[in-house]
Design a protein around this motif. Structure first.
Motif, PDB file in Angstrom:
ATOM      1  N   LYS A  70      59.881  25.009  58.180  1.00 46.19           N
ATOM      2  CA  LYS A  70      59.201  23.761  58.535  1.00 46.19           C
ATOM      3  C   LYS A  70      59.181  22.747  57.400  1.00 46.19           C
ATOM      4  O   LYS A  70      59.092  21.550  57.648  1.00 46.19           O
ATOM      5  N   PHE A  71      59.214  23.200  56.154  1.00 44.82           N
ATOM      6  CA  PHE A  71      59.045  22.291  55.028  1.00 44.82           C
ATOM      7  C   PHE A  71      60.242  22.248  54.085  1.00 44.82           C
ATOM      8  O   PHE A  71      60.116  21.784  52.957  1.00 44.82           O
ATOM      9  N   ASP A  72      61.415  22.692  54.527  1.00 45.82           N
ATOM     10  CA  ASP A  72      62.584  22.621  53.668  1.00 45.82           C
ATOM     11  C   ASP A  72      62.949  21.176  53.349  1.00 45.82           C
ATOM     12  O   ASP A  72      63.384  20.864  52.248  1.00 45.82           O
ATOM     13  N   TRP A  73      62.726  20.278  54.297  1.00 44.60           N
ATOM     14  CA  TRP A  73      63.007  18.863  54.077  1.00 44.60           C
ATOM     15  C   TRP A  73      62.131  18.305  52.954  1.00 44.60           C
ATOM     16  O   TRP A  73      62.583  17.475  52.161  1.00 44.60           O
ATOM     17  N   ILE A  81      63.837  12.664  45.094  1.00 41.73           N
ATOM     18  CA  ILE A  81      62.989  11.555  44.638  1.00 41.73           C
ATOM     19  C   ILE A  81      62.678  11.700  43.158  1.00 41.73           C
ATOM     20  O   ILE A  81      62.659  10.712  42.418  1.00 41.73           O
ATOM     21  N   PHE A  82      62.465  12.927  42.691  1.00 43.35           N
ATOM     22  CA  PHE A  82      62.199  13.136  41.270  1.00 43.35           C
ATOM     23  C   PHE A  82      63.413  12.752  40.420  1.00 43.35           C
ATOM     24  O   PHE A  82      63.265  12.106  39.377  1.00 43.35           O
ATOM     25  N   VAL A  83      64.594  13.112  40.849  1.00 37.78           N
ATOM     26  CA  VAL A  83      65.808  12.748  40.101  1.00 37.78           C
ATOM     27  C   VAL A  83      65.978  11.233  40.087  1.00 37.78           C
ATOM     28  O   VAL A  83      66.284  10.636  39.042  1.00 37.78           O
TER      29      VAL A  83
END
Length: 125
Positions: A70-73, A81-83
């Motif tokens: 459910k949370f792989d995205w 976003i961090f990169v």
């Protein structure tokens, strides 16, 4: 100009950080946080010991895979976003901000810093 009490000011309350903590056996514990966390951990531990090991393993595996599916995205987007955020810091003037002020001196050499990063990466892996 009159000095009033702002409702968002830290001085507008008589609460001090840690006033509700309990000091026992050398620990400084905030009771509600510690009690609830310790209760959940104890409940999980008791449930896995009381219940058959295979049943507990299959239940925990099911929860794990449900979260992954459910949370792989969220995991993928967070990394991207961090990169992107790091790249933006590199190319904008914010990347020139010196942490610790203009007179700050590094505690470790560049090679020591790289060695620590390498050791931390190996430790995680």
């Amino acid at each position: 100009m009159t000095k009033g009490i702002d409702k968002y000011s830290i001085d507008s309350t008589d609460y001090t950080i840690g006033q509700d903590n309990v000091q026992k056996w050398g620990f400084d514990v905030h009771n509600p946080v510690f009690g609830i966390s310790a209760g959940f951990i104890a409940l999980l531990l008791v449930m896995t010991v009381i219940v058959d090991a295979e049943t507990a393993k299959s239940a925990l595996d099911g929860i794990k895979w449900s979260i992954i599916n459910k949370f792989d995205w969220l995991f993928m987007w967070s990394g991207n976003i961090f990169v992107i955020f790091c790249l933006v810091l590199i190319v904008t003037p914010f990347g020139k901000i010196r942490l610790g002020g203009t007179d700050a001196v590094a505690d470790y050499s560049f090679m020591s810093w790289l060695a620590m990063l390498f050791a931390a990466g190996m430790g995680i892996g």
